[in-house]
Design a protein around this motif. Sequence first.
Motif, PDB file in Angstrom:
ATOM      1  N   ILE A   8       0.987  -1.249   0.086  1.00 41.08           N
ATOM      2  CA  ILE A   8      -0.058   0.071   0.202  1.00 41.08           C
ATOM      3  C   ILE A   8       0.832   1.259  -0.001  1.00 41.08           C
ATOM      4  O   ILE A   8       0.587   2.268  -0.729  1.00 41.08           O
ATOM      5  CB  ILE A   8      -1.184   0.163   1.199  1.00 41.08           C
ATOM      6  CG1 ILE A   8      -2.010  -1.435   1.059  1.00 41.08           C
ATOM      7  CG2 ILE A   8      -1.724   1.279   1.263  1.00 41.08           C
ATOM      8  CD1 ILE A   8      -2.910  -1.384   2.035  1.00 41.08           C
ATOM      9  N   SER A  11       2.378   1.694  -3.504  1.00 40.94           N
ATOM     10  CA  SER A  11       1.235   1.958  -4.267  1.00 40.94           C
ATOM     11  C   SER A  11       0.773   3.646  -4.396  1.00 40.94           C
ATOM     12  O   SER A  11       0.187   4.100  -5.299  1.00 40.94           O
ATOM     13  CB  SER A  11      -0.090   1.190  -4.239  1.00 40.94           C
ATOM     14  OG  SER A  11      -0.875   1.522  -3.075  1.00 40.94           O
ATOM     15  N   ARG A  12       1.217   4.095  -3.235  1.00 40.27           N
ATOM     16  CA  ARG A  12       0.908   5.465  -3.432  1.00 40.27           C
ATOM     17  C   ARG A  12       1.646   6.550  -4.202  1.00 40.27           C
ATOM     18  O   ARG A  12       1.189   7.528  -4.853  1.00 40.27           O
ATOM     19  CB  ARG A  12       1.054   6.187  -1.587  1.00 40.27           C
ATOM     20  CG  ARG A  12       0.012   5.700  -0.817  1.00 40.27           C
ATOM     21  CD  ARG A  12       0.730   6.055   0.635  1.00 40.27           C
ATOM     22  NE  ARG A  12      -0.440   5.477   1.243  1.00 40.27           N
ATOM     23  CZ  ARG A  12      -0.166   5.399   2.905  1.00 40.27           C
ATOM     24  NH1 ARG A  12       1.089   5.849   3.487  1.00 40.27           N
ATOM     25  NH2 ARG A  12      -1.149   4.683   3.684  1.00 40.27           N
ATOM     26  N   PHE A  18      -0.662  -1.712  -6.436  1.00 39.22           N
ATOM     27  CA  PHE A  18      -1.956  -2.052  -5.720  1.00 39.22           C
ATOM     28  C   PHE A  18      -2.288  -3.301  -6.019  1.00 39.22           C
ATOM     29  O   PHE A  18      -3.076  -4.074  -5.432  1.00 39.22           O
ATOM     30  CB  PHE A  18      -2.765  -1.068  -5.634  1.00 39.22           C
ATOM     31  CG  PHE A  18      -4.030  -1.006  -4.449  1.00 39.22           C
ATOM     32  CD1 PHE A  18      -3.749  -0.736  -3.360  1.00 39.22           C
ATOM     33  CD2 PHE A  18      -5.268  -1.627  -4.895  1.00 39.22           C
ATOM     34  CE1 PHE A  18      -4.626  -0.536  -2.550  1.00 39.22           C
ATOM     35  CE2 PHE A  18      -6.255  -1.773  -4.174  1.00 39.22           C
ATOM     36  CZ  PHE A  18      -5.918  -1.251  -2.927  1.00 39.22           C
ATOM     37  N   ALA A  53     -10.943   0.492  -1.332  1.00 34.88           N
ATOM     38  CA  ALA A  53      -9.387   0.569  -1.051  1.00 34.88           C
ATOM     39  C   ALA A  53      -8.427   1.351  -1.585  1.00 34.88           C
ATOM     40  O   ALA A  53      -7.518   1.815  -1.031  1.00 34.88           O
ATOM     41  CB  ALA A  53      -9.158  -0.933  -0.633  1.00 34.88           C
ATOM     42  N   PHE A  54      -8.497   1.207  -2.983  1.00 37.89           N
ATOM     43  CA  PHE A  54      -7.282   2.048  -3.803  1.00 37.89           C
ATOM     44  C   PHE A  54      -7.712   3.601  -3.693  1.00 37.89           C
ATOM     45  O   PHE A  54      -6.631   4.231  -3.298  1.00 37.89           O
ATOM     46  CB  PHE A  54      -7.675   1.636  -5.302  1.00 37.89           C
ATOM     47  CG  PHE A  54      -6.769   2.340  -6.104  1.00 37.89           C
ATOM     48  CD1 PHE A  54      -5.414   1.907  -6.153  1.00 37.89           C
ATOM     49  CD2 PHE A  54      -7.091   3.315  -6.753  1.00 37.89           C
ATOM     50  CE1 PHE A  54      -4.421   2.524  -6.897  1.00 37.89           C
ATOM     51  CE2 PHE A  54      -6.292   4.301  -7.621  1.00 37.89           C
ATOM     52  CZ  PHE A  54      -4.859   3.707  -7.805  1.00 37.89           C
ATOM     53  N   ARG A  57      -6.349   4.425   0.103  1.00 40.50           N
ATOM     54  CA  ARG A  57      -5.154   3.672   0.471  1.00 40.50           C
ATOM     55  C   ARG A  57      -4.173   4.756   1.259  1.00 40.50           C
ATOM     56  O   ARG A  57      -3.373   4.270   1.974  1.00 40.50           O
ATOM     57  CB  ARG A  57      -4.303   3.188  -0.913  1.00 40.50           C
ATOM     58  CG  ARG A  57      -3.716   4.240  -1.725  1.00 40.50           C
ATOM     59  CD  ARG A  57      -3.338   3.721  -2.997  1.00 40.50           C
ATOM     60  NE  ARG A  57      -2.616   4.430  -3.946  1.00 40.50           N
ATOM     61  CZ  ARG A  57      -3.363   5.221  -4.792  1.00 40.50           C
ATOM     62  NH1 ARG A  57      -4.527   5.169  -4.820  1.00 40.50           N
ATOM     63  NH2 ARG A  57      -2.547   5.834  -5.546  1.00 40.50           N
ATOM     64  N   PHE A  60      -4.911   4.408   4.912  1.00 44.89           N
ATOM     65  CA  PHE A  60      -4.408   2.918   5.493  1.00 44.89           C
ATOM     66  C   PHE A  60      -3.278   3.328   6.582  1.00 44.89           C
ATOM     67  O   PHE A  60      -2.331   3.831   6.492  1.00 44.89           O
ATOM     68  CB  PHE A  60      -4.033   2.026   4.372  1.00 44.89           C
ATOM     69  CG  PHE A  60      -3.725   0.521   5.083  1.00 44.89           C
ATOM     70  CD1 PHE A  60      -4.759  -0.217   5.580  1.00 44.89           C
ATOM     71  CD2 PHE A  60      -2.337   0.317   5.293  1.00 44.89           C
ATOM     72  CE1 PHE A  60      -4.373  -1.501   6.111  1.00 44.89           C
ATOM     73  CE2 PHE A  60      -1.861  -0.860   5.663  1.00 44.89           C
ATOM     74  CZ  PHE A  60      -3.020  -1.848   6.375  1.00 44.89           C
TER      75      PHE A  60
END
Length: 191
Positions: A8, A11-12, A18, A53-54, A57, A60
Amino acid sequence: MSSDSEIIERSRDTPAVFSELYDRHAATIHRYAARRVGPQVAEDVMSETFLVAFERRGDFDITRDNAAPWLYGIATTLLKQHARQEARSWKGLLAESGAQVGHDETIASDSRLDARNEMKRLASSLKKMNPGDRDVLLLHAWADLGYEGIAQALDLPIGTVRSRLNRARKVLRTATDRGAALKLEGAKWTS
């Protein structure tokens, strides 16, 4: 192997990463949703779960290595939007239990009939159960989350999770005790 929080976090900056989280958890989220609302709606719930969720994110908590409770929490919230479908699934569970067990009454044994009746009582109890208690019970039973995981998923204190799970278990215990009492009553009449 990277932890969920590492995926995660990466993925930012690189959104395509992701997909690793999706590959890791999509099947279990789908299975959980399918048990609650059936396979057709489950596909949508699973997809929506990962979309939310994406998009979130950045929210999180990367101190948590496992994202499964977070994903189950998102899925559970989305399932509330499908409450009517879930109610139909409980009715379907009742019908399915009858079809599976009682399709050939000449072959059906007493134990199979008892199982069918027990399934009806349990499905009826789940359907009537307080939604918050049901969410906790199903996350525990079907998503295999412990108290802490359920607390994370639903953003609840652990004490609340414990009390909701206790209430849910009492409801199911009452349903099964009622079934046992009815079975004993039936045995008296056949003796």
